[in-house]
Enzyme design. Structure first.
Site, mmCIF file in Angstrom:
data_model
loop_
_atom_site.group_PDB
_atom_site.id
_atom_site.type_symbol
_atom_site.label_atom_id
_atom_site.label_comp_id
_atom_site.label_asym_id
_atom_site.label_seq_id
_atom_site.Cartn_x
_atom_site.Cartn_y
_atom_site.Cartn_z
ATOM 1 N N SER A 55 -15.388 18.057 8.924
ATOM 2 C CA SER A 55 -14.250 17.860 8.012
ATOM 3 C C SER A 55 -14.667 17.409 6.613
ATOM 4 C CB SER A 55 -13.267 16.851 8.602
ATOM 5 O OG SER A 55 -12.437 17.478 9.553
ATOM 6 N N LYS A 58 -13.726 19.469 3.659
ATOM 7 C CA LYS A 58 -12.458 19.326 2.944
ATOM 8 C C LYS A 58 -12.639 18.751 1.539
ATOM 9 C CE LYS A 58 -9.474 18.908 7.036
ATOM 10 N NZ LYS A 58 -10.345 18.679 8.209
ATOM 11 N N SER A 120 -7.020 13.850 7.379
ATOM 12 C CA SER A 120 -7.936 14.962 7.627
ATOM 13 C C SER A 120 -7.203 16.129 8.266
ATOM 14 C CB SER A 120 -9.120 14.529 8.515
ATOM 15 O OG SER A 120 -10.163 15.468 8.440
#
Length: 381
Positions: A55, A58, A120
């Protein structure tokens, strides 16, 4: 790689009382500690090996979104549609981190951004990608284009979420660079990273960066986890007038991720003495230019070069100036062309990027012929 040694005698003399504490280590498989202001790497562990960014991808998604806002192509008040793809791939039924966005609803860009940062949210990231580019694949191309502009040499992105894909990869160094880019270029949005929680669809979720609440000044940036990659985070803290960016990855639990991140930041804050051998614009050295109107180009830091050198024991410092050369014209002012590397007992303890101080255009025929003869002679010898 051409290496010029012993080019920093002046600052080594200034640092006569400074020596090394280079025995720090971390359980993280990959790690980087970066000085935000200079971009210098204070600590690194397999910083340039490929890793699965999870993640932490991102952060690159957010960089594209913020650039689109800056360009005026979207605004925080725009609303984007939640497609079935976003809902199924990143929503509640996916089993991953999610915003719990409702299918076929419309959500403001600002709320999607906050979800990506705080929760997230995979669904939020996909909604942003589809809203900006029409598809994740097209958005990933935008991510890679911006990555090239930033100078990320070890990354490739295939989606906006960081969900596993063998063709998506990054490095600890690149992740730190993305964090530095976001802080430097978009300070007006940085406050989102330190928000403690977010509620959406009547579901309240805390910020996944647990270090925000432990009192060491952490105010960002992003965590990540997959079963294959383990636990990782890109974190930043500001103490006084100094900001650090840390990356740890490949850990076994959220607790271990938080502890190793805290240890690395705390060590970076306390174990170093700041020395400024080169003011902004000061020439660190020169790189040869083959066939240019000038035979060399001056190399400077991005602003002043502040070195954070380890405290502690006996004198051990040395340094080299590294660049791939000779350079080929045209060389443009601001091009990243080299690196200052500082060692203690042959162990790299810090590196700082160096940039061309001026333009060097292609030389005339006589200059190019002369340089060609020089290179021929060097090769023959």
């Amino acid at each position: 790689m051409r290496v010029l040694s012993a080019i920093v005698i002046a600052f080594l003399a200034m640092a006569a009382s400074v020596s090394a504490q280079v025995d720090f280590d971390t359980k993280a498989r990959f790690a980087v500690l970066m000085d935000y202001e200079s971009g210098a790497i204070i600590f690194q562990k397999d910083a340039d090996l490929r890793l699965e960014p999870a993640s932490m991808t991102k952060l690159m998604t957010l960089a594209v979104v913020f650039n689109e806002i800056r360009a005026g192509r979207i605004s925080l008040d725009d609303t984007f549609f939640v497609s079935e793809n976003a809902w199924r791939t990143g929503g509640a039924t996916s089993g991953g981190s999610t915003m719990f966005a409702e299918l076929n609803s419309q959500i403001r860009v600002e709320d999607l951004v906050r979800s990506v940062i705080i929760q997230s949210g995979n669904d939020a990231a996909i909604v942003l990608a589809e809203g900006i580019a029409g598809s994740e694949a097209t958005f990933a191309s935008m991510m890679n284009e911006l990555a090239g502009t930033i100078g990320l040499d070890g990354s490739n992105f295939t989606n906006s979420t960081g969900l596993p894909d063998p063709d998506e990869y990054s490095t600890a160094r690149d992740l730190a660079e993305i964090g530095r880019y976001l802080i430097r270029e978009f300070p007006e949005y940085y406050h989102y990273f330190s928000e403690p929680e977010m509620e959406w669809n009547n579901i309240r979720q805390p910020n996944r960066n647990s270090l925000i609440d432990v009192g060491i000044g952490v105010d960002g940036l992003k965590t990540g986890h997959t079963n294959a990659a383990g636990y990782g985070s890109v974190i930043s803290t500001a103490q006084g007038d100094r900001r650090l960016i840390a990356v740890v990855h490949g850990l076994t639990s959220m607790r271990e991720r938080a502890e190793e991140g805290r240890k690395l930041l705390t060590w970076g804050q306390r174990a170093f003495e700041r020395i400024t051998p080169y003011a902004a614009g000061a020439v660190v050295g020169y790189a040869d230019v083959y066939g240019g109107e000038a035979s060399s180009v001056a190399m400077v830091g991005q602003g002043e070069i502040a070195l954070y050198l380890p405290r502690g024991s006996r004198q051990c410092l040395s340094a080299t100036l590294n660049y791939n050369g000779p350079l080929l014209p045209p060389v443009r002012q601001g091009d990243r062309i080299g690196e200052l590397r500082v060692f203690c007992n042959d162990q790299l303890v810090q590196s700082a990027p160096l940039y061309a101080a001026e333009d060097v255009r292609q030389g005339d025929l006589v200059r190019r012929a002369t340089d060609a003869l020089k290179q021929l002679a060097i090769g023959w010898l």
